[in-house]
Design a protein around this motif. Structure first.
Motif, PDB file in Angstrom:
ATOM      1  N   SER A 233      -6.507  -5.369   4.817  1.00 15.16           N
ATOM      2  CA  SER A 233      -7.612  -5.582   5.751  1.00 15.16           C
ATOM      3  C   SER A 233      -8.072  -4.257   6.363  1.00 15.16           C
ATOM      4  O   SER A 233      -9.109  -3.723   5.983  1.00 15.16           O
ATOM      5  CB  SER A 233      -7.219  -6.588   6.839  1.00 15.16           C
ATOM      6  OG  SER A 233      -6.108  -6.111   7.572  1.00 15.16           O
ATOM      7  N   THR A 234      -7.304  -3.720   7.266  1.00 17.86           N
ATOM      8  CA  THR A 234      -7.677  -2.503   7.982  1.00 17.86           C
ATOM      9  C   THR A 234      -7.953  -1.332   7.038  1.00 17.86           C
ATOM     10  O   THR A 234      -8.912  -0.592   7.235  1.00 17.86           O
ATOM     11  CB  THR A 234      -6.556  -2.098   8.965  1.00 17.86           C
ATOM     12  OG1 THR A 234      -6.220  -3.224   9.758  1.00 17.86           O
ATOM     13  CG2 THR A 234      -6.980  -0.951   9.841  1.00 17.86           C
ATOM     14  N   CYS A 235      -7.132  -1.177   6.018  1.00 15.11           N
ATOM     15  CA  CYS A 235      -7.229  -0.024   5.117  1.00 15.11           C
ATOM     16  C   CYS A 235      -7.738  -0.416   3.733  1.00 15.11           C
ATOM     17  O   CYS A 235      -7.450   0.266   2.745  1.00 15.11           O
ATOM     18  CB  CYS A 235      -5.859   0.647   5.005  1.00 15.11           C
ATOM     19  SG  CYS A 235      -5.205   1.205   6.585  1.00 15.11           S
TER      20      CYS A 235
ATOM     21  N   ARG B  56      -0.331   4.462   8.210  1.00 11.96           N
ATOM     22  CA  ARG B  56       0.517   4.961   9.306  1.00 11.96           C
ATOM     23  C   ARG B  56      -0.153   4.740  10.654  1.00 11.96           C
ATOM     24  O   ARG B  56       0.490   4.333  11.614  1.00 11.96           O
ATOM     25  CB  ARG B  56       0.849   6.440   9.098  1.00 11.96           C
ATOM     26  CG  ARG B  56       1.930   6.671   8.063  1.00 11.96           C
ATOM     27  CD  ARG B  56       2.363   8.121   8.017  1.00 11.96           C
ATOM     28  NE  ARG B  56       1.297   9.019   7.614  1.00 11.96           N
ATOM     29  CZ  ARG B  56       0.935   9.244   6.352  1.00 11.96           C
ATOM     30  NH1 ARG B  56       1.539   8.643   5.369  1.00 11.96           N
ATOM     31  NH2 ARG B  56      -0.041  10.083   6.077  1.00 11.96           N
ATOM     32  N   GLN B  57      -1.438   4.998  10.735  1.00  8.32           N
ATOM     33  CA  GLN B  57      -2.151   4.808  11.997  1.00  8.32           C
ATOM     34  C   GLN B  57      -2.237   3.334  12.369  1.00  8.32           C
ATOM     35  O   GLN B  57      -2.174   2.980  13.539  1.00  8.32           O
ATOM     36  CB  GLN B  57      -3.549   5.405  11.906  1.00  8.32           C
ATOM     37  CG  GLN B  57      -3.544   6.912  11.879  1.00  8.32           C
ATOM     38  CD  GLN B  57      -4.921   7.499  11.659  1.00  8.32           C
ATOM     39  OE1 GLN B  57      -5.859   6.820  11.260  1.00  8.32           O
ATOM     40  NE2 GLN B  57      -5.051   8.793  11.907  1.00  8.32           N
ATOM     41  N   ALA B  58      -2.374   2.469  11.385  1.00  2.00           N
ATOM     42  CA  ALA B  58      -2.525   1.040  11.654  1.00  2.00           C
ATOM     43  C   ALA B  58      -1.194   0.364  11.968  1.00  2.00           C
ATOM     44  O   ALA B  58      -1.132  -0.508  12.831  1.00  2.00           O
ATOM     45  CB  ALA B  58      -3.177   0.357  10.456  1.00  2.00           C
ATOM     46  N   VAL B  59      -0.129   0.756  11.282  1.00  2.00           N
ATOM     47  CA  VAL B  59       1.152   0.056  11.392  1.00  2.00           C
ATOM     48  C   VAL B  59       2.026   0.607  12.511  1.00  2.00           C
ATOM     49  O   VAL B  59       2.685  -0.151  13.213  1.00  2.00           O
ATOM     50  CB  VAL B  59       1.911   0.096  10.047  1.00  2.00           C
ATOM     51  CG1 VAL B  59       3.304  -0.490  10.183  1.00  2.00           C
ATOM     52  CG2 VAL B  59       1.126  -0.659   8.985  1.00  2.00           C
ATOM     53  N   CYS B  60       2.024   1.917  12.684  1.00  2.00           N
ATOM     54  CA  CYS B  60       2.910   2.539  13.667  1.00  2.00           C
ATOM     55  C   CYS B  60       2.301   2.448  15.059  1.00  2.00           C
ATOM     56  O   CYS B  60       1.134   2.784  15.238  1.00  2.00           O
ATOM     57  CB  CYS B  60       3.154   3.998  13.327  1.00  2.00           C
ATOM     58  SG  CYS B  60       4.022   4.224  11.781  1.00  2.00           S
TER      59      CYS B  60
ATOM     60  N   GLU C 182      -3.212  10.002  -0.094  1.00  2.00           N
ATOM     61  CA  GLU C 182      -3.000  10.533   1.255  1.00  2.00           C
ATOM     62  C   GLU C 182      -3.889   9.836   2.283  1.00  2.00           C
ATOM     63  O   GLU C 182      -3.439   9.546   3.390  1.00  2.00           O
ATOM     64  CB  GLU C 182      -3.226  12.041   1.280  1.00  2.00           C
ATOM     65  CG  GLU C 182      -2.114  12.806   0.589  1.00  2.00           C
ATOM     66  CD  GLU C 182      -2.370  14.294   0.492  1.00  2.00           C
ATOM     67  OE1 GLU C 182      -3.510  14.756   0.751  1.00  2.00           O
ATOM     68  OE2 GLU C 182      -1.419  15.018   0.143  1.00  2.00           O
ATOM     69  N   LYS C 183      -5.138   9.583   1.934  1.00  2.00           N
ATOM     70  CA  LYS C 183      -6.042   8.877   2.857  1.00  2.00           C
ATOM     71  C   LYS C 183      -5.537   7.456   3.125  1.00  2.00           C
ATOM     72  O   LYS C 183      -5.570   6.993   4.264  1.00  2.00           O
ATOM     73  CB  LYS C 183      -7.460   8.819   2.270  1.00  2.00           C
ATOM     74  CG  LYS C 183      -8.114  10.162   2.108  1.00  2.00           C
ATOM     75  CD  LYS C 183      -8.625  10.651   3.408  1.00  2.00           C
ATOM     76  CE  LYS C 183     -10.133  10.625   3.359  1.00  2.00           C
ATOM     77  NZ  LYS C 183     -10.717  11.091   4.586  1.00  2.00           N
ATOM     78  N   PHE C 184      -5.088   6.768   2.080  1.00  2.00           N
ATOM     79  CA  PHE C 184      -4.552   5.419   2.213  1.00  2.00           C
ATOM     80  C   PHE C 184      -3.293   5.443   3.087  1.00  2.00           C
ATOM     81  O   PHE C 184      -3.152   4.657   4.025  1.00  2.00           O
ATOM     82  CB  PHE C 184      -4.259   4.846   0.828  1.00  2.00           C
ATOM     83  CG  PHE C 184      -3.725   3.448   0.825  1.00  2.00           C
ATOM     84  CD1 PHE C 184      -4.298   2.449   1.587  1.00  2.00           C
ATOM     85  CD2 PHE C 184      -2.652   3.119   0.026  1.00  2.00           C
ATOM     86  CE1 PHE C 184      -3.812   1.144   1.568  1.00  2.00           C
ATOM     87  CE2 PHE C 184      -2.155   1.819  -0.006  1.00  2.00           C
ATOM     88  CZ  PHE C 184      -2.737   0.843   0.769  1.00  2.00           C
ATOM     89  N   GLY C 185      -2.395   6.363   2.824  1.00  2.00           N
ATOM     90  CA  GLY C 185      -1.159   6.480   3.611  1.00  2.00           C
ATOM     91  C   GLY C 185      -1.432   6.798   5.069  1.00  2.00           C
ATOM     92  O   GLY C 185      -0.801   6.240   5.966  1.00  2.00           O
TER      93      GLY C 185
END
Length: 76
Positions: A20-22, A57-61, A50-53
């Motif tokens: 969803s978010t990514c 990271r920004q969405a989950v953490c 890298e963009k996906f990761g």
């Protein structure tokens, strides 16, 4: 952190955000993989990965963990 995030496991949050978010970053990475799978080379989709990761990271953490993250240090 929101109450819904606390009750959801990290793996479920990862699955949710990756679809969803990514989704646009995931789609770009997937397209790159499909386009190059017959001629795979190291780092051929590195930028997309890298963009996906970064998005995940920004969405989950939780933001407070990311803000206070520090490099690992060696202890004696």
């Amino acid at each position: 952190m929101h109450a819904a995030q606390k009750s959801t496991s990290p793996l479920k949050r990862l699955a949710l955000h990756s679809t969803s978010t990514c989704s646009s970053q995931a789609r770009a990475y997937g397209k790159c993989i499909v386009a190059t799978y017959t001629d795979v080379r190291k780092d051929c989709c590195k930028h997309e990965f890298e963009k996906f990761g970064q998005c995940l990271r920004q969405a989950v953490c939780p933001q407070e963990i990311m803000a206070h993250a520090s490099p690992l240090t060696h202890r004696r």
